[in-house]
Structure formats: C-alpha cells, structure tokens
Design an enzyme around this catalytic site. Sequence first.
Site, PDB file in Angstrom:
ATOM      1  N   HIS A  37     -10.062   1.135   2.289  1.00  0.00           N
ATOM      2  CA  HIS A  37      -9.559   2.455   2.678  1.00  0.00           C
ATOM      3  C   HIS A  37     -10.708   3.415   2.982  1.00  0.00           C
ATOM      4  O   HIS A  37     -10.633   4.219   3.922  1.00  0.00           O
ATOM      5  CB  HIS A  37      -8.717   3.068   1.554  1.00  0.00           C
ATOM      6  CG  HIS A  37      -7.295   2.615   1.531  1.00  0.00           C
ATOM      7  ND1 HIS A  37      -6.443   2.771   2.595  1.00  0.00           N
ATOM      8  CD2 HIS A  37      -6.558   2.027   0.553  1.00  0.00           C
ATOM      9  CE1 HIS A  37      -5.241   2.298   2.280  1.00  0.00           C
ATOM     10  NE2 HIS A  37      -5.287   1.835   1.043  1.00  0.00           N
ATOM     11  N   HIS A  94      -9.212  -3.859  -1.534  1.00  0.00           N
ATOM     12  CA  HIS A  94      -8.189  -3.054  -0.859  1.00  0.00           C
ATOM     13  C   HIS A  94      -8.576  -1.572  -0.875  1.00  0.00           C
ATOM     14  O   HIS A  94      -8.508  -0.894   0.158  1.00  0.00           O
ATOM     15  CB  HIS A  94      -6.833  -3.286  -1.546  1.00  0.00           C
ATOM     16  CG  HIS A  94      -5.711  -2.488  -0.968  1.00  0.00           C
ATOM     17  ND1 HIS A  94      -4.647  -3.069  -0.303  1.00  0.00           N
ATOM     18  CD2 HIS A  94      -5.473  -1.149  -0.947  1.00  0.00           C
ATOM     19  CE1 HIS A  94      -3.825  -2.111   0.102  1.00  0.00           C
ATOM     20  NE2 HIS A  94      -4.293  -0.942  -0.283  1.00  0.00           N
ATOM     21  N   GLU A  95      -9.008  -1.074  -2.038  1.00  0.00           N
ATOM     22  CA  GLU A  95      -9.336   0.358  -2.145  1.00  0.00           C
ATOM     23  C   GLU A  95     -10.612   0.697  -1.383  1.00  0.00           C
ATOM     24  O   GLU A  95     -10.683   1.742  -0.718  1.00  0.00           O
ATOM     25  CB  GLU A  95      -9.453   0.780  -3.613  1.00  0.00           C
ATOM     26  CG  GLU A  95      -8.173   0.620  -4.416  1.00  0.00           C
ATOM     27  CD  GLU A  95      -6.934   1.198  -3.752  1.00  0.00           C
ATOM     28  OE1 GLU A  95      -7.047   2.232  -3.055  1.00  0.00           O
ATOM     29  OE2 GLU A  95      -5.853   0.610  -3.903  1.00  0.00           O
ATOM     30  N   CYS A 141       0.846  -1.185   0.000  1.00  0.00           N
ATOM     31  CA  CYS A 141       0.000   0.000   0.000  1.00  0.00           C
ATOM     32  C   CYS A 141       0.884   1.239   0.000  1.00  0.00           C
ATOM     33  O   CYS A 141       1.883   1.280   0.720  1.00  0.00           O
ATOM     34  CB  CYS A 141      -0.885  -0.014   1.251  1.00  0.00           C
ATOM     35  SG  CYS A 141      -1.976   1.405   1.398  1.00  0.00           S
TER      36      CYS A 141
END
Length: 192
Positions: free
Chosen positions: A149, A145-146, A103
């Site tokens: 966030h 993953h995004e 990341c």
Amino acid sequence: MAILKIATLGEPVLRERARELSLEELASPRWQGFIDDLIQTMRDADGAGLAANQVFTPVQVAVIEVKGDNPRYPYKPKIPLTVLVNPTLTPIGDESFDNYEGCLSVPDLRGVVKRHARVRARYLDRTGQAHDVEVKGVSAGTFQHECDHLAGTVFVDRVTDPSTLSTWRNWERHHRAAFIEQITKVVERYGS
Ligand code: NI
C-alpha cells in the site's frame, strides 16, 4: 482519537508512493495522534492491517494487528500491534505461498496472491526505535500487503489468476474450506 474515512479502490491516493516521515515529524503530537487514529480505524473495521494511504494520508506508516479472533481472517496467526514507520521489506530465499487476500479498500472482494514466505522487515516503531526482524508465513504476507500500500500497490494488482476473484460470501461458500486446508500447512511450516 477519531475513526478515519477509508479510501476505496479508484481513489488516486491508493496509487501514490507514500513519503517518509522524519524523526522530528514522528515525535510530534500531530503524527502520534495520526498513528492512534490509524490503529483505532483498523480495529473499528476489523482489519488485520491498515496503511496510511488508505486513510487519505500518503506517509510511510502502516499498522498491523491480528488478535486471533479476527472475523475477517479467523485462520491468521496472532500478530501483536505493530506500527511500521518508513518500512522496507527484503525477501529471504525464494519460497512463496498462495494467499487468499482481501482489503478494507477493496470492499467485498478476495483473490489469490503469491507472497514471499520469508521477509526481512526493517522499520521504525512509533518511538523512532529501529527494528530489523524476519517475518515468516502468513504474517509475512500481511506485512507485504501493508507495505505494498505504501508503494501505491493494491493486492488486486498481484492477482495473477482473475478466476480466483470472489465476493466474501462466495468465498465462504466455495473457497474457504480448500484455502483453510492449504493455509494451515503454511502456518505449520513457518510457525506464523
Ligand atoms: Ni489492504
């Protein structure tokens, strides 16, 4: 356009749940310009994706792009530039795979994270058009993953075996070969 400063682990903004953007906001020059900056910042940093929290702006916007020659993730299948606004992900089925993630907000660290192999992604694009698509395999991992966030979650939260944590240099030296072998099977199975 501008290259934005990227927040690193420990910055409280990475732990905030991002707020949604209204259609009116999305259409405005302020937020269209922000999306351009987010894309430029991702490309400048050789990222496969970047979420708005990571540039100190906790709104529900993330960008993803994998061109196929990404120096950070050479094994990732291509993903055309995708702008996710107000996204929601829903797992499809119960298949998962182990992904060695990194990341831009966690410099020089990678670790193994379990990801759903198929997800349904519902989001608006930058024009406000609604999309409802299935994303599979390694690309599904990138979407997760995004979107993590935007909920204030960083991949290290999902590393269940801390002994997999590795610097990038040591990952290249000691973990790359086995992971490429494993992830190639995921790409073959899901086609992405
Ligand atoms: Ni990230």
